[in-house]
Design a protein around this motif. Structure first.
Motif, mmCIF file in Angstrom:
data_model
loop_
_atom_site.group_PDB
_atom_site.id
_atom_site.type_symbol
_atom_site.label_atom_id
_atom_site.label_comp_id
_atom_site.label_asym_id
_atom_site.label_seq_id
_atom_site.Cartn_x
_atom_site.Cartn_y
_atom_site.Cartn_z
ATOM 1 N N HIS A 162 5.653 4.199 5.285
ATOM 2 C CA HIS A 162 6.512 5.236 4.728
ATOM 3 C C HIS A 162 6.168 5.549 3.267
ATOM 4 C CE1 HIS A 162 8.215 1.309 3.805
ATOM 5 N NE2 HIS A 162 8.761 1.853 2.727
ATOM 6 N N ASN A 163 6.431 6.800 2.880
ATOM 7 C CA ASN A 163 6.360 7.256 1.485
ATOM 8 C C ASN A 163 4.984 7.109 0.846
ATOM 9 O OD1 ASN A 163 9.115 7.867 1.554
ATOM 10 N ND2 ASN A 163 9.697 5.833 0.849
ATOM 11 N N CYS A 164 3.949 7.046 1.640
ATOM 12 C CA CYS A 164 2.604 7.011 1.081
ATOM 13 C C CYS A 164 2.063 8.430 0.927
ATOM 14 C CB CYS A 164 1.669 6.189 1.964
ATOM 15 S SG CYS A 164 2.072 4.421 1.979
ATOM 16 N N GLN A 165 1.010 8.558 0.157
ATOM 17 C CA GLN A 165 0.431 9.875 -0.086
ATOM 18 C C GLN A 165 -1.080 9.795 0.042
ATOM 19 O OE1 GLN A 165 2.059 12.084 -3.441
ATOM 20 N NE2 GLN A 165 0.011 12.844 -3.937
ATOM 21 N N LEU A 166 -1.631 10.674 0.872
ATOM 22 C CA LEU A 166 -3.064 10.711 1.136
ATOM 23 C C LEU A 166 -3.578 12.095 0.772
ATOM 24 C CD1 LEU A 166 -5.385 9.005 2.414
ATOM 25 C CD2 LEU A 166 -4.806 10.033 4.607
ATOM 26 N N GLY A 167 -4.617 12.160 -0.069
ATOM 27 C CA GLY A 167 -5.156 13.433 -0.517
ATOM 28 C C GLY A 167 -5.975 14.138 0.545
ATOM 29 N N ASP A 168 -6.778 15.097 0.124
ATOM 30 C CA ASP A 168 -7.596 15.882 1.040
ATOM 31 C C ASP A 168 -8.912 15.170 1.360
ATOM 32 O OD1 ASP A 168 -5.638 17.833 0.824
ATOM 33 O OD2 ASP A 168 -6.741 19.004 -0.672
ATOM 34 N N ASP A 169 -9.433 15.445 2.577
ATOM 35 C CA ASP A 169 -10.770 15.004 2.992
ATOM 36 C C ASP A 169 -10.944 13.490 2.923
ATOM 37 O OD1 ASP A 169 -11.703 17.706 3.376
ATOM 38 O OD2 ASP A 169 -11.777 17.886 1.194
ATOM 39 N N CYS A 170 -9.904 12.774 3.298
ATOM 40 C CA CYS A 170 -9.968 11.308 3.351
ATOM 41 C C CYS A 170 -10.251 10.840 4.771
ATOM 42 C CB CYS A 170 -8.657 10.695 2.864
ATOM 43 S SG CYS A 170 -8.332 10.967 1.109
ATOM 44 N N ILE A 171 -10.833 9.654 4.903
ATOM 45 C CA ILE A 171 -11.094 9.033 6.199
ATOM 46 C C ILE A 171 -10.471 7.641 6.186
ATOM 47 C CG2 ILE A 171 -12.838 8.227 7.820
ATOM 48 C CD1 ILE A 171 -14.755 10.310 6.643
ATOM 49 N N ILE A 172 -9.619 7.381 7.165
ATOM 50 C CA ILE A 172 -8.998 6.062 7.330
ATOM 51 C C ILE A 172 -9.439 5.524 8.689
ATOM 52 C CG2 ILE A 172 -6.877 4.725 7.260
ATOM 53 C CD1 ILE A 172 -7.343 6.346 4.720
ATOM 54 N N HIS A 173 -10.192 4.434 8.697
ATOM 55 C CA HIS A 173 -10.749 3.927 9.946
ATOM 56 C C HIS A 173 -9.754 3.030 10.697
ATOM 57 C CE1 HIS A 173 -14.811 5.533 9.726
ATOM 58 N NE2 HIS A 173 -14.751 5.345 8.405
ATOM 59 N N SER A 174 -10.100 2.738 11.922
ATOM 60 C CA SER A 174 -9.204 2.016 12.831
ATOM 61 C C SER A 174 -8.759 0.680 12.264
ATOM 62 C CB SER A 174 -9.905 1.777 14.176
ATOM 63 O OG SER A 174 -10.134 2.987 14.850
ATOM 64 N N GLY A 175 -7.488 0.379 12.466
ATOM 65 C CA GLY A 175 -6.949 -0.910 12.070
ATOM 66 C C GLY A 175 -6.575 -1.021 10.607
ATOM 67 N N ALA A 176 -6.907 -0.014 9.795
ATOM 68 C CA ALA A 176 -6.527 -0.059 8.386
ATOM 69 C C ALA A 176 -5.004 0.044 8.268
ATOM 70 C CB ALA A 176 -7.197 1.063 7.610
ATOM 71 N N VAL A 177 -4.457 -0.643 7.273
ATOM 72 C CA VAL A 177 -3.012 -0.627 7.022
ATOM 73 C C VAL A 177 -2.790 -0.209 5.575
ATOM 74 C CG1 VAL A 177 -0.893 -1.980 6.957
ATOM 75 C CG2 VAL A 177 -2.603 -2.426 8.738
ATOM 76 N N ILE A 178 -2.114 0.907 5.413
ATOM 77 C CA ILE A 178 -1.871 1.471 4.089
ATOM 78 C C ILE A 178 -0.368 1.418 3.819
ATOM 79 C CG2 ILE A 178 -2.210 3.450 2.572
ATOM 80 C CD1 ILE A 178 -4.795 2.270 3.805
ATOM 81 N N GLY A 179 0.024 0.685 2.770
ATOM 82 C CA GLY A 179 1.431 0.676 2.377
ATOM 83 C C GLY A 179 2.241 -0.478 2.900
ATOM 84 N N SER A 180 1.596 -1.536 3.387
ATOM 85 C CA SER A 180 2.347 -2.733 3.767
ATOM 86 C C SER A 180 2.902 -3.389 2.509
ATOM 87 C CB SER A 180 1.451 -3.709 4.534
ATOM 88 O OG SER A 180 0.268 -3.976 3.802
ATOM 89 N N ASP A 181 3.873 -4.270 2.669
ATOM 90 C CA ASP A 181 4.515 -4.892 1.511
ATOM 91 C C ASP A 181 3.530 -5.746 0.726
ATOM 92 O OD1 ASP A 181 6.917 -3.751 2.033
ATOM 93 O OD2 ASP A 181 7.927 -5.578 2.684
ATOM 94 N N GLY A 182 3.632 -5.650 -0.606
ATOM 95 C CA GLY A 182 2.918 -6.577 -1.454
ATOM 96 C C GLY A 182 3.527 -7.967 -1.342
ATOM 97 N N PHE A 183 2.777 -8.958 -1.801
ATOM 98 C CA PHE A 183 3.197 -10.351 -1.691
ATOM 99 C C PHE A 183 4.110 -10.673 -2.871
ATOM 100 C CE2 PHE A 183 2.309 -15.026 -1.705
ATOM 101 C CZ PHE A 183 2.695 -15.279 -0.396
ATOM 102 N N GLY A 184 5.404 -10.326 -2.725
ATOM 103 C CA GLY A 184 6.354 -10.472 -3.813
ATOM 104 C C GLY A 184 7.547 -11.318 -3.424
ATOM 105 N N PHE A 185 7.702 -12.481 -4.060
ATOM 106 C CA PHE A 185 8.788 -13.401 -3.749
ATOM 107 C C PHE A 185 9.250 -14.101 -5.033
ATOM 108 C CE2 PHE A 185 6.144 -13.004 -0.019
ATOM 109 C CZ PHE A 185 7.065 -12.802 1.010
ATOM 110 N N ALA A 186 10.537 -14.365 -5.113
ATOM 111 C CA ALA A 186 11.094 -15.164 -6.208
ATOM 112 C C ALA A 186 11.491 -16.528 -5.648
ATOM 113 C CB ALA A 186 12.318 -14.462 -6.803
ATOM 114 N N ASN A 187 11.301 -17.553 -6.465
ATOM 115 C CA ASN A 187 11.601 -18.915 -5.996
ATOM 116 C C ASN A 187 13.000 -19.325 -6.409
ATOM 117 O OD1 ASN A 187 11.554 -22.022 -6.139
ATOM 118 N ND2 ASN A 187 9.696 -21.490 -5.007
ATOM 119 N N ASP A 188 13.791 -19.723 -5.432
ATOM 120 C CA ASP A 188 15.154 -20.200 -5.664
ATOM 121 C C ASP A 188 15.255 -21.641 -5.182
ATOM 122 O OD1 ASP A 188 17.864 -20.526 -6.087
ATOM 123 O OD2 ASP A 188 18.453 -19.377 -4.299
ATOM 124 N N LYS A 189 14.989 -22.591 -6.081
ATOM 125 C CA LYS A 189 15.093 -24.010 -5.770
ATOM 126 C C LYS A 189 14.256 -24.386 -4.545
ATOM 127 C CE LYS A 189 19.756 -24.142 -7.731
ATOM 128 N NZ LYS A 189 21.204 -24.392 -7.473
#
Length: 345
Positions: A162-189
């Motif tokens: 969701h909410n991604c933006q792709l310009g003109d004349d781009c090629i995205i090949h099979s199995g590519a994943v654009i916009g998955s969650d970054g590895f972001g976590f806070a540690n609570d004890k």
């Protein structure tokens, strides 16, 4: 199969024809494989001896190499570039979608240009936009409010969140994943608490992304892939990374978050980059190097141990383990030498 005359091909790739302009061409090939309807190229004079048995209709050569081939030639200052342009002219890669399939899953609020092509089984979610002439293959997924520009190709089973933006004349090949969650976590004890990733992935014009590559969305600000960037297969780009214009990234490269890669850089296969560092424009990193700090100046950088025989590697490993003790011994000898000089004085 496409067919074109040598004269027309020369005009379209900006080469100077030397020979029969009426000869018909239907493809490109390497020097040993080329037949009387194929074009090949020579970029390095050390392969010139292969031209003696070459059967190609024409060879793309530098002007100063024209005498090396007795048949028709296409003369260009950069034969490899001319070959690339010829291959584009003669490309027979089929369309991945033709028209808009009745059984594609397209939300009623999506905006689909009438000239777009969406294959059976593709999914285009609410609020998404697909531009003129773009092709969306079967199994591809375009998430909510994601924009796909004009003339793009999204191959089978590629995913744009969701909410991604792709310009003109781009090629995205099979199995590519654009916009998955970054590895972001806070540690609570000792427990990891997920941080929602609310940024986007913004990809500018004329970008190609290889199969099974993953580009994470930003934590807050966007992950940015600037125009002209080329990314190979199996690359991981973490959240908040910016890859600037016309950089090329080979297979297996991994980079941590908030890294900046300058313009016209090249990262060879298997390179790993630490997070929160910057690479200047025109930085070139050789294969399997590990970049742990910023590289503020243009140039070629390398790290790592090239492969050698197992026997030599074992011998060097033993020596490497002795470095610390050798360092201590040298420091002690330096101390004794200094004391000796003091006593002599």
């Amino acid at each position: 199969m496409k067919t074109i005359s040598l004269a027309e091909l020369a005009q379209r790739i900006g080469a100077t024809l030397q020979g029969d302009g009426e000869q018909q061409i239907n493809g490109v090939a390497g020097i040993p494989e080329a037949d009387a309807e194929k074009v090949t190229f020579l970029n390095d004079k050390k392969y010139a001896k292969q031209l003696a048995s070459c059967q190609a209709a024409a060879v793309i050569l530098k002007p100063e190499f024209a005498e090396l081939y007795q048949g028709s030639c296409l003369l260009a200052d950069n034969p490899y570039l001319a070959y690339a342009l010829a291959a584009q002219v003669l490309d027979t890669t089929p369309n991945i979608a033709n028209g808009i399939a009745s059984d594609a899953f397209i939300h009623e609020s999506a905006q689909i240009d009438p000239t777009a092509n969406i294959a059976s089984g593709a999914t285009v979610c609410a609020g998404a936009v697909v531009g003129a002439g773009s092709q969306i293959a079967s199994g591809a997924y375009i998430g909510e409010n994601t924009e796909v520009g004009k003339g793009c190709k999204i191959y089978a089973n590629a995913t744009l969140y969701h909410n991604c933006q792709l310009g003109d004349d781009c090629i995205i090949h099979s199995g590519a994943v654009i916009g998955s969650d970054g590895f972001g976590f806070a540690n609570d004890k000792g427990q990891w608490v997920k941080i929602p990733q609310v940024g986007r992935v913004v990809i500018e014009d004329n970008v190609e992304i290889g199969s099974n590559t993953s580009i994470d969305r930003g934590t807050i600000k966007d992950t940015l892939i600037r125009q002209g960037v080329k990314i190979d297969n199996l690359v991981h780009i973490a959240h908040n990374v910016e890859v600037d214009e016309n950089t090329a990234i080979a297979g297996g490269v991994i980079m941590a978050g908030s890294t900046y890669i300058g313009k016209r850089c090249t990262l060879a296969g298997g390179v790993a980059l630490n997070g929160h560092i910057q690479l200047a424009d025109d930085v070139h990193v050789t294969g399997f190097s590990m970049v742990t700090k910023s590289l503020p100046e243009a140039g070629v950088y390398s790290s790592g141990q090239p492969a050698t025989t197992n026997k030599e590697w074992r011998r060097n490993t033993v020596k490497l383990r002795q470095v610390e003790s050798l360092f201590d011994r040298v420091k002690e000898l330096e101390k004794q030498l200094a004391e000796l000089k003091t006593s002599e004085d």
